[in-house]
Motif scaffolding. Sequence first.
Motif, PDB file in Angstrom:
ATOM      1  N   TYR A  47       0.837  -1.198   0.000  1.00 61.30           N
ATOM      2  CA  TYR A  47       0.000   0.000   0.000  1.00 61.30           C
ATOM      3  C   TYR A  47       0.875   1.252   0.000  1.00 61.30           C
ATOM      4  CZ  TYR A  47      -4.380  -2.432   1.145  1.00 61.30           C
ATOM      5  OH  TYR A  47      -5.501  -3.220   1.122  1.00 61.30           O
ATOM      6  N   GLN A  48       0.443   2.232  -0.783  1.00 68.29           N
ATOM      7  CA  GLN A  48       0.949   3.587  -0.671  1.00 68.29           C
ATOM      8  C   GLN A  48      -0.237   4.464  -0.285  1.00 68.29           C
ATOM      9  OE1 GLN A  48       1.799   2.277  -4.290  1.00 68.29           O
ATOM     10  NE2 GLN A  48       3.068   0.961  -2.985  1.00 68.29           N
ATOM     11  N   LEU A  49      -0.222   4.925   0.954  1.00 73.42           N
ATOM     12  CA  LEU A  49      -1.328   5.701   1.489  1.00 73.42           C
ATOM     13  C   LEU A  49      -0.936   7.169   1.616  1.00 73.42           C
ATOM     14  CD1 LEU A  49      -2.411   3.353   4.435  1.00 73.42           C
ATOM     15  CD2 LEU A  49      -3.194   3.303   2.058  1.00 73.42           C
ATOM     16  N   THR A  50      -1.887   8.044   1.359  1.00 69.05           N
ATOM     17  CA  THR A  50      -1.738   9.459   1.689  1.00 69.05           C
ATOM     18  C   THR A  50      -2.909   9.808   2.597  1.00 69.05           C
ATOM     19  OG1 THR A  50      -0.716   9.904  -0.463  1.00 69.05           O
ATOM     20  CG2 THR A  50      -1.483  11.798   0.812  1.00 69.05           C
ATOM     21  N   ILE A  51      -2.584  10.022   3.882  1.00 67.53           N
ATOM     22  CA  ILE A  51      -3.601  10.184   4.915  1.00 67.53           C
ATOM     23  C   ILE A  51      -3.620  11.638   5.359  1.00 67.53           C
ATOM     24  CG2 ILE A  51      -4.352   9.432   7.199  1.00 67.53           C
ATOM     25  CD1 ILE A  51      -2.653   6.867   6.704  1.00 67.53           C
ATOM     26  N   ASP A  52      -4.694  12.350   5.004  1.00 65.59           N
ATOM     27  CA  ASP A  52      -4.794  13.783   5.303  1.00 65.59           C
ATOM     28  C   ASP A  52      -3.516  14.505   4.874  1.00 65.59           C
ATOM     29  OD1 ASP A  52      -7.366  13.574   6.272  1.00 65.59           O
ATOM     30  OD2 ASP A  52      -6.738  13.328   8.349  1.00 65.59           O
ATOM     31  N   GLY A  53      -3.024  14.147   3.688  1.00 62.49           N
ATOM     32  CA  GLY A  53      -1.876  14.815   3.099  1.00 62.49           C
ATOM     33  C   GLY A  53      -0.524  14.236   3.449  1.00 62.49           C
TER      34      GLY A  53
END
Length: 310
Positions: free
Chosen positions: A190-196
């Motif tokens: 996974y590559q996540l972007t969480i609230d930026g």
Amino acid sequence: MTAPEPGRRAAGRVALVVNPSAGKGRAQEVLPEIAGRIRDAGHTLDIWLSRDFGEARELIHKAANSAADVVAVMGGDGILHLGVNEAARAQLSGPSAPTLGLIPAGTGNDLCRGLDIGEDPLKALDVILAGHERQIDLARVGEAFIGTIVATGFDALVNRRANDMNWPKGSARYPLALMAVLRTFQPLQYQLTIDGVRRDLDAMLVAVGNTRSYGGGIRICPDADPSDGLLEVTIIHPVGRPTLLRLMPSLYTGKFVSDPCVELLRVRDITIDGPGLVGFGDGEMIGAAPLTVSQVPAALRVCLPPIPTR
């Protein structure tokens, strides 16, 4: 006519869109009593029966943009998903659009479960007839609104497998599909972007919840609240098959979150990317990664039980 109490509707016109085959014919069986109760309560009723998913979408679109006071949708989570989307779009276009009423008659009924409407169609009708309505949040992926969960990992593969199964019918497919997927499953990248903020990790699944459950009562996001302006994210970090099997029973109670492999987050938006990842929302395929899931506060006006007073 006496004015209704604040947060309540007076008698008016109800447009009822039904998938009669939902729940192995459960919707068709209960429809006469549903219709009779609506008319006995003083409402004008229009009944529209759908024969397939495409026709259901068309009928709900017409009902949500009609002069009805309430568009009530009866069936499984698939047709309720259409109701959420068409009603939300109509309400965003104009304040006079109908309020959405939800009548569960399928096998999963996760949206109604997550909104505390319950799984009994007659009790859900009582909620509509009581006239209480509130605004709830929705998740959004692209142009699609999601009322329950966005699944992107092991759970999405189970969802796909269950959808492809001809037997058994109903929610019994999910445990069988889970066991079938589990035999060969490996953690996903996974590559996540969480609230930026960017975060890379391997995980069994990343589930994003507006409400609590999917798959017929699996409480994957047990504390999700569709009125707090936030999404609940559940990450299950890499574990072996024995651990997943041990956790299975507690998935239905939400107690699995106490296991060290589970991480819970509260976010406003999250972008999910990774090789081969696909997303399901409300049990329907919504597309391949990357997927950005955003919370839309107070996006939908829906008939709900009154908030209990303390």
